[in-house]
Design an enzyme around this catalytic site. Structure first.
Site, short mmCIF file in Angstrom:
data_model
loop_
_atom_site.label_atom_id
_atom_site.label_comp_id
_atom_site.label_asym_id
_atom_site.label_seq_id
_atom_site.Cartn_x
_atom_site.Cartn_y
_atom_site.Cartn_z
N HIS A 175 14.68 22.01 8.63
CA HIS A 175 15.48 23.21 8.40
C HIS A 175 15.32 24.17 9.57
O HIS A 175 14.45 23.99 10.43
CB HIS A 175 15.09 23.89 7.08
P1 TYD Z 1 9.83 24.33 2.46
O1 TYD Z 1 9.82 25.60 3.24
O2 TYD Z 1 11.11 23.58 2.36
O3 TYD Z 1 8.68 23.37 3.00
P2 TYD Z 1 8.62 22.56 4.40
O4 TYD Z 1 9.25 23.39 5.46
O5 TYD Z 1 7.16 22.34 4.66
O6 TYD Z 1 9.31 21.25 4.23
O7 TYD Z 1 9.30 24.67 1.00
C1 TYD Z 1 9.07 23.67 0.03
C2 TYD Z 1 9.26 24.28 -1.36
O8 TYD Z 1 8.35 25.34 -1.60
C3 TYD Z 1 10.64 24.85 -1.58
O9 TYD Z 1 11.05 24.47 -2.88
C4 TYD Z 1 10.47 26.34 -1.57
C5 TYD Z 1 9.02 26.54 -1.95
N1 TYD Z 1 8.41 27.68 -1.23
C6 TYD Z 1 8.23 28.90 -1.86
O10 TYD Z 1 8.58 29.08 -3.05
N2 TYD Z 1 7.65 29.94 -1.17
C7 TYD Z 1 7.25 29.79 0.12
O11 TYD Z 1 6.72 30.76 0.74
C8 TYD Z 1 7.45 28.52 0.77
C9 TYD Z 1 7.06 28.30 2.20
C10 TYD Z 1 8.03 27.51 0.04
#
Ligand code: TYD
Length: 174
Positions: A55
Protein backbone atom coordinates in the site's frame (compact mmCIF):
# COMPACT_ATOMS: atom_id res chain seq x y z
CA UNK A 1 28.56 8.77 12.81
CA UNK A 2 26.52 9.84 9.81
CA UNK A 3 22.88 10.37 10.82
CA UNK A 4 21.36 9.85 7.39
CA UNK A 5 22.30 8.00 4.25
CA UNK A 6 20.50 8.57 0.96
CA UNK A 7 19.03 5.65 -0.90
CA UNK A 8 17.61 5.91 -4.42
CA UNK A 9 14.12 6.89 -3.28
CA UNK A 10 14.48 7.74 0.39
CA UNK A 11 17.00 7.79 3.20
CA UNK A 12 18.17 5.73 6.15
CA UNK A 13 18.27 7.20 9.64
CA UNK A 14 20.95 6.17 12.12
CA UNK A 15 19.88 6.47 15.73
CA UNK A 16 22.24 6.26 18.69
CA UNK A 17 23.15 2.79 19.91
CA UNK A 18 24.58 2.39 23.39
CA UNK A 19 26.39 -0.84 24.10
CA UNK A 20 27.15 -1.50 27.76
CA UNK A 21 26.05 -4.78 29.31
CA UNK A 22 23.00 -4.40 27.10
CA UNK A 23 22.01 -2.81 23.82
CA UNK A 24 20.05 0.42 24.05
CA UNK A 25 18.68 2.56 21.25
CA UNK A 26 16.75 5.77 21.35
CA UNK A 27 15.30 8.32 18.97
CA UNK A 28 14.17 11.87 19.54
CA UNK A 29 11.54 13.69 17.52
CA UNK A 30 13.00 16.34 15.21
CA UNK A 31 16.61 15.34 15.99
CA UNK A 32 16.25 11.84 14.49
CA UNK A 33 12.62 11.49 13.39
CA UNK A 34 11.51 14.14 10.85
CA UNK A 35 7.93 14.49 12.14
CA UNK A 36 6.14 14.56 15.49
CA UNK A 37 5.13 10.96 16.14
CA UNK A 38 1.45 10.34 16.89
CA UNK A 39 1.43 6.55 16.80
CA UNK A 40 3.69 3.54 16.85
CA UNK A 41 3.02 -0.08 16.04
CA UNK A 42 5.01 -3.28 16.12
CA UNK A 43 4.81 -6.26 13.78
CA UNK A 44 6.36 -9.60 14.70
CA UNK A 45 5.85 -13.35 14.15
CA UNK A 46 5.53 -12.82 10.41
CA UNK A 47 5.46 -15.89 8.21
CA UNK A 48 8.67 -16.18 6.18
CA UNK A 49 6.74 -16.18 2.90
CA UNK A 50 4.42 -13.32 3.80
CA UNK A 51 4.51 -10.06 1.90
CA UNK A 52 3.16 -7.16 3.96
CA UNK A 53 2.54 -3.54 3.17
CA UNK A 54 1.34 -3.51 -0.43
CA UNK A 55 0.00 0.00 0.00
CA UNK A 56 0.88 3.69 -0.09
CA UNK A 57 -0.35 6.59 2.01
CA UNK A 58 -1.73 9.88 0.77
CA UNK A 59 -0.49 11.85 3.79
CA UNK A 60 1.14 9.59 6.35
CA UNK A 61 4.91 9.58 6.86
CA UNK A 62 6.68 6.77 8.67
CA UNK A 63 10.07 5.69 9.93
CA UNK A 64 10.51 1.93 10.18
CA UNK A 65 13.10 0.07 12.24
CA UNK A 66 13.77 -3.63 12.07
CA UNK A 67 14.80 -3.88 15.73
CA UNK A 68 15.51 -7.61 15.49
CA UNK A 69 16.23 -9.96 12.59
CA UNK A 70 16.03 -8.65 9.04
CA UNK A 71 13.39 -7.50 6.55
CA UNK A 72 13.57 -6.47 2.89
CA UNK A 73 11.65 -3.33 1.90
CA UNK A 74 10.53 -2.56 -1.63
CA UNK A 75 9.91 1.14 -2.26
CA UNK A 76 8.18 2.39 -5.38
CA UNK A 77 7.33 6.04 -6.12
CA UNK A 78 5.37 5.19 -9.26
CA UNK A 79 8.38 5.82 -11.49
CA UNK A 80 11.21 3.87 -9.91
CA UNK A 81 11.64 0.96 -7.52
CA UNK A 82 14.32 0.02 -5.04
CA UNK A 83 14.95 -2.78 -2.54
CA UNK A 84 16.49 -2.11 0.85
CA UNK A 85 17.37 -4.72 3.45
CA UNK A 86 17.21 -3.57 7.07
CA UNK A 87 19.21 -5.74 9.45
CA UNK A 88 20.51 -3.31 12.05
CA UNK A 89 18.33 -2.33 15.01
CA UNK A 90 19.53 1.28 15.01
CA UNK A 91 19.04 1.99 11.30
CA UNK A 92 15.56 2.99 10.16
CA UNK A 93 14.09 3.84 6.78
CA UNK A 94 12.03 6.96 6.20
CA UNK A 95 8.99 6.32 4.02
CA UNK A 96 7.32 9.45 2.73
CA UNK A 97 3.73 9.80 1.60
CA UNK A 98 3.01 8.74 -2.00
CA UNK A 99 5.41 5.83 -1.71
CA UNK A 100 4.24 2.29 -2.43
CA UNK A 101 5.89 -0.16 -0.02
CA UNK A 102 6.18 -3.91 0.29
CA UNK A 103 7.90 -5.81 3.09
CA UNK A 104 9.20 -9.33 2.55
CA UNK A 105 11.87 -11.88 3.58
CA UNK A 106 11.06 -11.51 7.26
CA UNK A 107 13.40 -13.70 9.29
CA UNK A 108 11.45 -15.71 11.90
CA UNK A 109 12.77 -13.47 14.69
CA UNK A 110 12.10 -10.18 12.84
CA UNK A 111 10.46 -7.37 14.79
CA UNK A 112 9.35 -4.28 12.90
CA UNK A 113 8.82 -1.04 14.81
CA UNK A 114 6.94 1.66 12.91
CA UNK A 115 6.78 5.31 13.97
CA UNK A 116 3.94 7.14 12.25
CA UNK A 117 3.11 10.81 11.82
CA UNK A 118 -0.63 10.36 12.32
CA UNK A 119 -3.35 8.18 13.78
CA UNK A 120 -4.67 5.19 11.88
CA UNK A 121 -7.01 6.25 9.07
CA UNK A 122 -8.07 3.68 6.50
CA UNK A 123 -9.03 6.55 4.13
CA UNK A 124 -5.35 7.54 3.92
CA UNK A 125 -4.38 4.14 2.47
CA UNK A 126 -4.16 3.31 -1.23
CA UNK A 127 -4.20 -0.48 -1.34
CA UNK A 128 -4.51 -0.95 -5.09
CA UNK A 129 -1.31 -0.49 -7.13
CA UNK A 130 -3.10 0.75 -10.27
CA UNK A 131 -5.00 3.29 -8.18
CA UNK A 132 -1.66 4.39 -6.66
CA UNK A 133 -0.14 4.84 -10.13
CA UNK A 134 -3.20 6.77 -11.22
CA UNK A 135 -3.16 9.12 -8.22
CA UNK A 136 0.58 9.64 -8.22
CA UNK A 137 0.63 10.65 -11.88
CA UNK A 138 -2.50 12.79 -12.02
CA UNK A 139 -2.54 16.54 -11.71
CA UNK A 140 -2.77 16.48 -7.91
CA UNK A 141 0.87 15.51 -7.73
CA UNK A 142 2.11 16.69 -11.07
CA UNK A 143 4.05 19.53 -9.60
CA UNK A 144 5.49 17.63 -6.69
CA UNK A 145 9.25 17.66 -6.21
CA UNK A 146 9.31 13.93 -6.98
CA UNK A 147 7.57 14.47 -10.31
CA UNK A 148 9.96 17.27 -11.29
CA UNK A 149 12.92 15.08 -10.27
CA UNK A 150 11.57 12.25 -12.39
CA UNK A 151 11.09 14.48 -15.43
CA UNK A 152 14.60 15.84 -14.95
CA UNK A 153 16.04 12.29 -14.77
CA UNK A 154 14.14 11.29 -17.91
CA UNK A 155 15.40 14.35 -19.83
CA UNK A 156 18.97 13.66 -18.65
CA UNK A 157 18.71 10.00 -19.68
CA UNK A 158 17.28 10.95 -23.06
CA UNK A 159 20.06 13.47 -23.59
CA UNK A 160 22.83 11.05 -22.60
CA UNK A 161 21.26 8.42 -24.82
CA UNK A 162 21.07 10.84 -27.77
CA UNK A 163 24.51 12.32 -27.24
CA UNK A 164 26.54 9.80 -29.30
CA UNK A 165 23.93 10.11 -32.03
CA UNK A 166 24.19 13.93 -32.02
CA UNK A 167 28.02 13.76 -32.06
CA UNK A 168 27.94 11.30 -34.97
CA UNK A 169 25.52 13.53 -36.88
CA UNK A 170 27.57 16.69 -36.33
CA UNK A 171 30.72 14.85 -37.49
CA UNK A 172 28.92 13.65 -40.59
CA UNK A 173 27.73 17.13 -41.60
CA UNK A 174 30.81 19.15 -40.59
P1 TYD B 1 -1.73 -2.74 7.62
O1 TYD B 1 -1.31 -1.32 7.81
O2 TYD B 1 -2.42 -3.10 6.35
O3 TYD B 1 -0.48 -3.70 7.84
P2 TYD B 1 0.82 -3.91 6.90
O4 TYD B 1 1.17 -2.61 6.27
O5 TYD B 1 1.89 -4.41 7.81
O6 TYD B 1 0.50 -4.95 5.88
O7 TYD B 1 -2.65 -3.12 8.85
C1 TYD B 1 -3.14 -4.43 9.05
C2 TYD B 1 -4.46 -4.36 9.81
O8 TYD B 1 -4.30 -3.76 11.08
C3 TYD B 1 -5.52 -3.57 9.08
O9 TYD B 1 -6.75 -4.27 9.21
C4 TYD B 1 -5.66 -2.29 9.85
C5 TYD B 1 -5.17 -2.64 11.24
N1 TYD B 1 -4.43 -1.52 11.87
C6 TYD B 1 -5.04 -0.72 12.82
O10 TYD B 1 -6.22 -0.91 13.18
N2 TYD B 1 -4.32 0.30 13.40
C7 TYD B 1 -3.02 0.54 13.04
O11 TYD B 1 -2.39 1.49 13.59
C8 TYD B 1 -2.41 -0.29 12.04
C9 TYD B 1 -1.00 -0.06 11.58
C10 TYD B 1 -3.16 -1.30 11.50
Amino acid sequence: MKKTQLTKLSYLIDIPLILDESQLMFAEMKRHIPFPMKRFYVISNVDRNAIRGLHAHRKLQQVLFCIQGSITFVLDNGYEREEIKLDKPNVGIFIDNWMWREMKNFTPDAVLLVLASDYYKESDYIRNYDQFLFEVTTTKNKFSVRYVQHVFTMVKKAFVHQFPFITALSKKYN
